[in-house]
Design a protein around this motif. Sequence first.
Motif, PDB file in Angstrom:
ATOM      1  N   TRP A   1      12.399  -7.372   1.965  1.00  0.00           N
ATOM      2  CA  TRP A   1      11.267  -7.063   2.835  1.00  0.00           C
ATOM      3  C   TRP A   1      10.497  -8.327   3.194  1.00  0.00           C
ATOM      4  O   TRP A   1       9.349  -8.231   3.590  1.00  0.00           O
ATOM      5  N   GLY A   2      11.152  -9.495   3.029  1.00  0.00           N
ATOM      6  CA  GLY A   2      10.451 -10.762   3.189  1.00  0.00           C
ATOM      7  C   GLY A   2       9.733 -10.874   4.514  1.00  0.00           C
ATOM      8  O   GLY A   2       8.579 -11.308   4.590  1.00  0.00           O
ATOM      9  N   ARG A   3      10.421 -10.442   5.578  1.00  0.00           N
ATOM     10  CA  ARG A   3       9.797 -10.602   6.907  1.00  0.00           C
ATOM     11  C   ARG A   3       8.598  -9.685   7.058  1.00  0.00           C
ATOM     12  O   ARG A   3       7.594 -10.059   7.651  1.00  0.00           O
ATOM     13  N   LEU A   4       8.749  -8.492   6.461  1.00  0.00           N
ATOM     14  CA  LEU A   4       7.604  -7.569   6.512  1.00  0.00           C
ATOM     15  C   LEU A   4       6.412  -8.169   5.768  1.00  0.00           C
ATOM     16  O   LEU A   4       5.277  -8.125   6.237  1.00  0.00           O
ATOM     17  N   TYR A   5       6.702  -8.764   4.598  1.00  0.00           N
ATOM     18  CA  TYR A   5       5.630  -9.413   3.845  1.00  0.00           C
ATOM     19  C   TYR A   5       4.943 -10.455   4.724  1.00  0.00           C
ATOM     20  O   TYR A   5       3.710 -10.563   4.752  1.00  0.00           O
ATOM     21  N   ALA A   6       5.775 -11.247   5.417  1.00  0.00           N
ATOM     22  CA  ALA A   6       5.203 -12.308   6.239  1.00  0.00           C
ATOM     23  C   ALA A   6       4.312 -11.709   7.323  1.00  0.00           C
ATOM     24  O   ALA A   6       3.204 -12.196   7.583  1.00  0.00           O
TER      25      ALA A   6
END
Lengths: 499, 544
Positions: free
Chosen positions: B414-419
Motif C-alpha cells: 500500500w506504499g503509494r496509498l500511504y504516500a
Amino acid sequence: MSLTPSQWAALLPLLLPAFGACLVVLMSLDKDQGTTKWIRGAMYGTALLAVAGSFWFLTSLWKTGSQPAFFQLHMDRLAQFTGIFVAVAAALTILQSWDHFHQEGWVKGETLSLLLFSVTGMMLFASTTHFVALFLGLELFSIPLYALVGTVRARSESAEGGMKYFMTGAVASSCFLMGGVLIYGLSGTFDLAAAAGALKAQGALLDPLVMAGAALMLLGFLFKVSAVPFHQWTPDAYEASPHPIAGFMSVATKGVAFIALLRVFPGSFAPMGPVTAKVQTVLAALAVATLVLGNLTALVQSNVKRMLAYSSISHAGYLMLGFVAGTPAAYTGVLFYLVIYLAMNMGAFGLLTAFGLVGEKTTFDDLRGLGWKRPAMGFSAAVFMLSLAGIPPLGGFYGKYMIFRELVGAGHVGLAILGVLASLVSAYYYLRFLVALFLQAPSAEAERLASDRPAVHAPLAGAAVLVSAAIVLAGGLIQYALADGFAKRAIVEGLGLIR
Amino acid sequence: MTWLNLHPLTFLVFAPTVLGFLLMALPHALGKLARLLGFLGALAIFVLSLAWLLGHNPAAGGTVLAERTPWFTLVGLPVDYALAVDGLNLWLVLLTTFLVPLTMLGTWNSLKDRMGTFAALFLLLETGMLGALVAQDLFVFYLFWEAMLIPMYFMIGVWGGDERRYAANKFFLYTLSGSLLWLVALLYLANKAGGFNPALMAQAASALPFGVQGWLFIAFAVAFAIKVPLFPLHTWLPDAHVQAPTAGSVILAGVLLKLGGYGFIRFAIPMFPQAAMHYAKPIALLSVIAIVYGALVAMVQRDIKKLVAYSSVSHMGFVMLGLASMTVIGTQGAMLQMLNHGVSTGALFLLVGMLYDRAHTRMISDFGGVAVKMPIFTTFFMIVTLSSIGLPLTNGFVGEFWILNGTFLSGFTWGRLYAVLATSGVLLGAVYMLWMFMRVFWGPENKDEDSGTHHLHSDLNAREIAVMLPIVVLIVWMGVHPRTFVGASEAPVAALLQEIKAPAPRPFILAPAVREAAAPGESAGAHASEAPVSEAPAAHEVHR
C-alpha cells in the motif's frame, strides 16, 4: 584461657560497640542527663567513638586482607563488609539522633546504648554459621530494636508500634529457633555447614523435617528483611520509631538479614542442592508478592515514613530477585545494592530530621516547598529519590542493573520485566516526594506556623545527609570501585572461605 | 591541552554539566549572573563544536571524532566508554549545541525567578542530549537517555504552566515505562552478546530465532517511538509541550524528539534488520495515521502552543514514515526532516513564547490584527510558518518531498496509498498553520480590553531579532542546499540500507564509527554467539 592476637582481632570489632554501650549506660545514670549539655555530648561522643573505632579497625583488617576467626565467629571479608556497613549506618544514625532527639526535646543515653548493643548483635549475626551463635546474634540485635521502636514513651503510638514489632518479632525468632533445632536434631551438629554435609551424606536432603527446618529458618530471615507476607510490622514500627531509628532499622536490619541469608543459604547450605533450589523458588514467588504489594501500597500513602516503609519492603523484593538469579555476580549485586540502599534510606530518613519534621508531622504536605528553602538538602533529596527509583546515573540504578542483568542472564526474563514495572510504579511515589519539595508551594497555614517557630537547626543531621548523598553519587560515578573492590571481594574471599 | 586533544567529545559532553553544577552552587541572588554565565558557556560549547566537528571532512561520512576506552564490568558484562561523531549524528549534535544557547537567549526574560537553577538544569540537559547522540555503546546510550529525564522533569514541573505537575509526572513516567522495558531487552541481548557493544549485540541478535528478534526490536522500537512520539504513544507530548516553559518546549521539540528517530536509525534498524523490514509496514501505517491525525487535531486547537505541539506529532510522523520506507531517499529525507523540525518547530515555540511573554495568553481567539502592532514579529512568524508547511525553497519542502518520494518507491503493498495519504497531511498542515496565522495576525485589530492583541506594546527587540535571524538563514539554506546538512549521512545511510536489502556475508550492519571500533572485538564476539546460552560468556569467569 588466653586469646591469641588473631582471636582478639576477630572479637575487637564487636567488643568496641559493646564496651561503648556499657560506658554510655553508666553515663546515662546521671539524673541530669536531660539538662546537662556536656553529659549529653559525652554520651554521643562515646557512642560515635565506639562505632568509629570499630569501623577503623575493620577497614584496617580489610586493607591487610587478614581474615581472623574466634572459634565459630569468622571475621572474614563478608563479616568485615557487614561490620563496616553496620558501623556506617550506626554512625549516621547517631549523628541524626542528636538533632532529632533535641528537636523532640527527649535526649536519653539509653537509646544510644541500645543502638550500640544492636550493632554488636548485627556484627555477630552476619559473621557466623554456628546456629547458636547465629541465634544469639539475632536476638542481641532484635531485642534492643524492639525497645528502641517504643522509645518515645510519651506517644502511645510509639509504644503500640514497639509492642507490635516485639510480638511478631518474637514469633519469627521462635520459628527461626525451631528451624535450627530441626536441622540440629537431624544432623547432630550446630555448625550449619557441617550439618548440610551430614544431611547430604545421610541422603536426607528431601526429608520433610529437613525441608521444614530450612523453611522455618528462611521465615526468620524473611521476617527481618520485611518480605511479604511477613511485612506487616514494618510500616507501624517505622512510623512509631524516632526518624533515625526507623532509618537504622530499614537499612541495617534488612542488610544484615540479607547477608546472613547469603551466608546460610547459598553459603553453608550449598551442599543441599535440592533444598536451595526450592528456597529459590519460594524466594521468587515471595519476591513477586513483595514487589507488587510493597509498591502498590506505597503509592497511596500520605505519610512519608509509611511511604518509606513500603518502599523498604519493595526494595527487599529487588534484593530477593538477586537470590533468585543466584550467580556470584548477582550476590555481588546484592551487596552493592545494600551499600547504596544504606545511603539512600539513611539519607531519606535523615532528611526528615534535617527539615525539622517532628512527631506526626511527616506527611507529604509538611514537606512542601522545603527543597527551595534548603537547597543542599533539596539536592540531596533529589539524589536519594531518583536513586531509589533507579534512575541513572545514580547508585541505585547500578544496583538494580546488576541484579536484573544476572536475572535475565539466568533466564528469568519474566521476573525481570516484573521488576522493571515495579520500578516504574515506584518512580511515581518517589517523585511525589520531589513534587512536594520543589513543585508545590507551602500552604498558607504552613507558612504561618513556620514563621512562629524558630528556624530549624540540624547541622549534624545535615552532615549525615550530605555524606549519604556523596555515597549515592559515588555509587553512580565510581560504581566499579565499589562493586569490584568491595562487594565482589566480600563475596569471593568471604563466602568462599566458609564454603 | 593534551587531555583535550584526546578527549574532545568528553569535553563537549560534560563541560555543560560542570558549568551547570557551578551555577547551581551560586547563591539565589546571583540568578542573573548565572543566566549570563550559562548562556556564555553554551555559546562557547557551540563555537567549539563547530570548530572541532566541521574542521574535519564530514562529507566522507566517516567518523569525525571518536573516543573509546573500557569503563567497567561490574562483575559481568564489559561496558565501554565509547563516544563518536560520524555522518549520522554530526548535524544532530550541531543542532543541539546551536539550539541551547539560542533558546537561552530567546527566553532571556521569560522566567522571573530561579533563573540560575533553570540555566543549570538546561546545561545538564545538554549533557544528556549530547551524550545520547554521541554514545556508541548501548549502556552508555541508555545512561544518557534516562539521565535526560531528570532535568526536563524539573524544567516542566517547576517553571511550567498551571497543570505542570501532572504534565511533568506524565512525561517522566511515560518515557520511563518505555525505556525500562527496553532495558530488559537490552540486558537479554547483552547477556547473549557478552557486552553492550552494538556490533556484537547485532551479531548476537542475528543468531537468535526470528521471533525473539522481533520481540527485541519491538522493545527497542517502543522506547524510541515514545520519544518520537509515534501515534498512539504520543499522548504525553501535548501535555508536556503546553505546560513546559518556552525553553523547555523548544528543546523538547528541537532535540529530545529527534533522539527517538535517531535511536531507530542508529540502533534499532541496524541491529535488527530483518525485524525492521518485517515491521516497517506497520510502522509506516502508524506514521501515516500520526501525520493525518496530528494535523486534524492541530486544526481544531484553540491554543497556539497546543497547535504547534500537535503539528509536531504530524511532522515527526513524516520522520518515521521516511525511516520506515527503507529507501535511501526516504531515510535521508527523515534525517533532514529531523533537522527541519528542530529548527522550524523550535522557532515556532520561541515565537509563541515571545507572544505569550507580551500578551500572557496563547488563545487564538484572543488575538487578531497582530500584524499591525508587531510587523517584524509577523514577518518572522510568516517565514517560519511557511517553512513548517513545506513551501518550496524552505527546508520543510525538501524533507517532506524526499520522504514522500521514498514512500512512493518503498515497494510496500500500500506504499503509494500511504504516500498519497501522507501528502494530504502536507495539505492539512498548510490549512491549520495558515488558518491560525490568519486569525492571529490578520484581520482587524482586536480592540477588546482583555484581548491579547491589546497587551502587545512592543515589537521584537534587538535580542529577539538576533535570535530569529540565524533561524531564517538556516531555513533558507536548508531549503536551497540541503546537501550541506545531509551530505554526511548519505554514505552511512546508503550502506545501511544496501546491507539490509541485500545482506552481505557480514551478519551485522552498523554505522562506520561503531563498526571500526568493534573490529578488534569481533573474534571475541563470534565466540560469544557460539557459546551455549546458559554459559553467559566471559561474564562470570572471575568467579569460576
